[in-house]
Write a protein that holds these residues in place. Sequence first.
Motif, short mmCIF file in Angstrom:
data_model
loop_
_atom_site.label_atom_id
_atom_site.label_comp_id
_atom_site.label_asym_id
_atom_site.label_seq_id
_atom_site.Cartn_x
_atom_site.Cartn_y
_atom_site.Cartn_z
N LEU A 113 64.35 17.08 17.31
CA LEU A 113 63.17 17.83 16.89
C LEU A 113 62.99 17.81 15.37
O LEU A 113 61.87 17.72 14.87
N VAL A 114 64.08 17.88 14.62
CA VAL A 114 63.99 17.96 13.16
C VAL A 114 64.19 16.62 12.48
O VAL A 114 64.12 16.53 11.24
N ALA A 115 64.43 15.56 13.24
CA ALA A 115 64.83 14.27 12.66
C ALA A 115 63.79 13.69 11.70
O ALA A 115 64.13 12.93 10.79
N GLY A 116 62.52 14.04 11.86
CA GLY A 116 61.48 13.45 11.03
C GLY A 116 61.35 14.05 9.65
O GLY A 116 60.55 13.58 8.83
N ILE A 117 62.13 15.08 9.34
CA ILE A 117 62.01 15.74 8.04
C ILE A 117 63.37 15.67 7.33
O ILE A 117 64.33 16.32 7.74
N ALA A 118 63.43 14.88 6.28
CA ALA A 118 64.68 14.69 5.55
C ALA A 118 65.13 15.98 4.88
O ALA A 118 64.32 16.70 4.31
N GLY A 119 66.42 16.25 4.97
CA GLY A 119 66.99 17.41 4.30
C GLY A 119 67.11 18.65 5.14
O GLY A 119 67.70 19.64 4.70
N ARG A 127 76.82 31.82 18.61
CA ARG A 127 75.92 32.56 19.49
C ARG A 127 74.48 32.49 19.03
O ARG A 127 73.62 33.22 19.51
N ALA A 128 74.21 31.62 18.08
CA ALA A 128 72.87 31.35 17.58
C ALA A 128 72.90 30.02 16.84
O ALA A 128 73.98 29.55 16.46
N VAL A 129 71.72 29.43 16.67
CA VAL A 129 71.61 28.17 15.92
C VAL A 129 70.45 28.32 14.94
O VAL A 129 69.36 28.76 15.32
N ALA A 130 70.69 27.98 13.68
CA ALA A 130 69.68 28.15 12.64
C ALA A 130 69.24 26.80 12.09
O ALA A 130 70.05 25.88 11.93
N VAL A 131 67.95 26.70 11.78
CA VAL A 131 67.37 25.51 11.16
C VAL A 131 66.98 25.88 9.74
O VAL A 131 66.16 26.77 9.52
N HIS A 132 67.58 25.20 8.76
CA HIS A 132 67.35 25.49 7.34
C HIS A 132 66.48 24.40 6.70
O HIS A 132 66.76 23.21 6.89
N THR A 133 65.48 24.82 5.95
CA THR A 133 64.62 23.85 5.25
C THR A 133 64.76 23.92 3.74
O THR A 133 64.04 23.25 3.01
N ARG A 134 65.71 24.71 3.24
CA ARG A 134 65.86 24.93 1.79
C ARG A 134 66.14 23.64 1.03
O ARG A 134 65.76 23.49 -0.13
N ARG A 135 66.81 22.68 1.66
CA ARG A 135 67.20 21.44 0.98
C ARG A 135 66.18 20.32 1.14
O ARG A 135 66.42 19.20 0.68
N THR A 136 65.06 20.57 1.78
CA THR A 136 64.04 19.54 1.92
C THR A 136 63.23 19.43 0.63
O THR A 136 63.30 20.30 -0.24
N ALA A 137 62.43 18.38 0.53
CA ALA A 137 61.61 18.18 -0.67
C ALA A 137 60.58 19.29 -0.83
O ALA A 137 60.26 19.70 -1.95
N SER A 138 60.04 19.77 0.29
CA SER A 138 59.06 20.87 0.27
C SER A 138 59.49 21.91 1.31
O SER A 138 59.06 21.86 2.47
N ALA A 145 55.98 23.31 9.28
CA ALA A 145 55.88 22.23 10.25
C ALA A 145 56.80 22.45 11.45
O ALA A 145 56.47 22.06 12.59
N LEU A 146 57.92 23.09 11.23
CA LEU A 146 58.90 23.27 12.31
C LEU A 146 58.72 24.58 13.07
O LEU A 146 59.26 24.72 14.17
N ALA A 147 57.98 25.51 12.51
CA ALA A 147 57.86 26.84 13.13
C ALA A 147 57.35 26.75 14.57
O ALA A 147 57.90 27.39 15.47
N PRO A 163 62.69 34.41 11.95
CA PRO A 163 62.39 33.69 10.71
C PRO A 163 63.00 34.38 9.50
O PRO A 163 63.17 35.60 9.48
N GLY A 164 63.33 33.60 8.49
CA GLY A 164 63.84 34.14 7.24
C GLY A 164 63.39 33.28 6.08
O GLY A 164 62.38 32.57 6.18
N LYS A 165 64.10 33.31 4.98
CA LYS A 165 63.76 32.52 3.80
C LYS A 165 64.14 31.06 4.04
O LYS A 165 65.30 30.68 3.93
N PHE A 166 63.15 30.28 4.42
CA PHE A 166 63.34 28.86 4.72
C PHE A 166 64.38 28.65 5.83
O PHE A 166 65.15 27.69 5.80
N VAL A 167 64.39 29.54 6.81
CA VAL A 167 65.29 29.39 7.94
C VAL A 167 64.61 29.92 9.20
O VAL A 167 63.88 30.92 9.16
N LEU A 168 64.83 29.23 10.30
CA LEU A 168 64.37 29.65 11.62
C LEU A 168 65.60 29.72 12.51
O LEU A 168 66.26 28.70 12.75
#
Length: 256
Positions: A113-119, A127-138, A145-147, A163-168
């Motif tokens: 699902l996240v493979a198309g966005i570098a970083g 007991r949970a899995v988080a997706v972080h976007t802090r290291r992406t270009a934008s 885009a991932l929400a 949701p949190g600060k650049f994390v889902l």
Amino acid sequence: MIEALEAIVADPAGAVVGLDFDGTLAPIVPDPESARIHPAGPEALARLGGLVGSLVVITGRPAATAVEYGSLAGVPGLVVLGHYGLERWEGGELSSPPPHPGLITVRAELPTLVAGIAGVGIEDKGRAVAVHTRRTASPQAAFDALAGPVAELAAETGLAVEPGKFVLELRPPGTDKGVALGDFLRERSARSVLFAGDDLGDLAAFEAVRTCGLPGVTVFSGSAELSVEADIVVDGPAGVVELLGSISDAIAARRP
């Protein structure tokens, strides 16, 4: 707010002081595994823990991770509620329910699902899995885009999205920091409460403080639009530690 702080200082045995971890006790860093408590945090917590009725950390992290990253094992009387209250660490003992079965599917499908966005980073919390976007270009664009896709995956697997600060974060439904804090206040027969947080997930705890019927104080760690929800705004973890020290000083000054 002044009256609530006075209630905590005047009757510390009846006070519950609740704290988020990331962004509140520990600075936000690009790599979640590198997060560590503010250097003065363990001493400030140990001192306050010996003065107030109850000290509780409520975090989205696993409870044991917060204890390790926060050097919290030696804080007297501390309770750590991890995974938004699903886990409990107290006196060196950890209790928790079995992992949600939907996490198996999430672990299998998220990388694609996240493979198309570098970083983009995936953090498995057990007991949970988080997706972080802090290291992406934008970071915000990647978050936006991932929400939707992440929400769809959560719905398919019976999980909730926090949701949190650049994390889902995909986690089991049915609890949040407000539920966890409210239950803890009743358990401890609290007579006053303070809760400090820095992110969207902490708003439920702020609401629990406002609606519990006790003298209460909400503290925002940082400078953002969420600060309008809090009674006190401090400058990040350093400000939180300073505030906790001030409360300890005020309590100690009243002792014979």
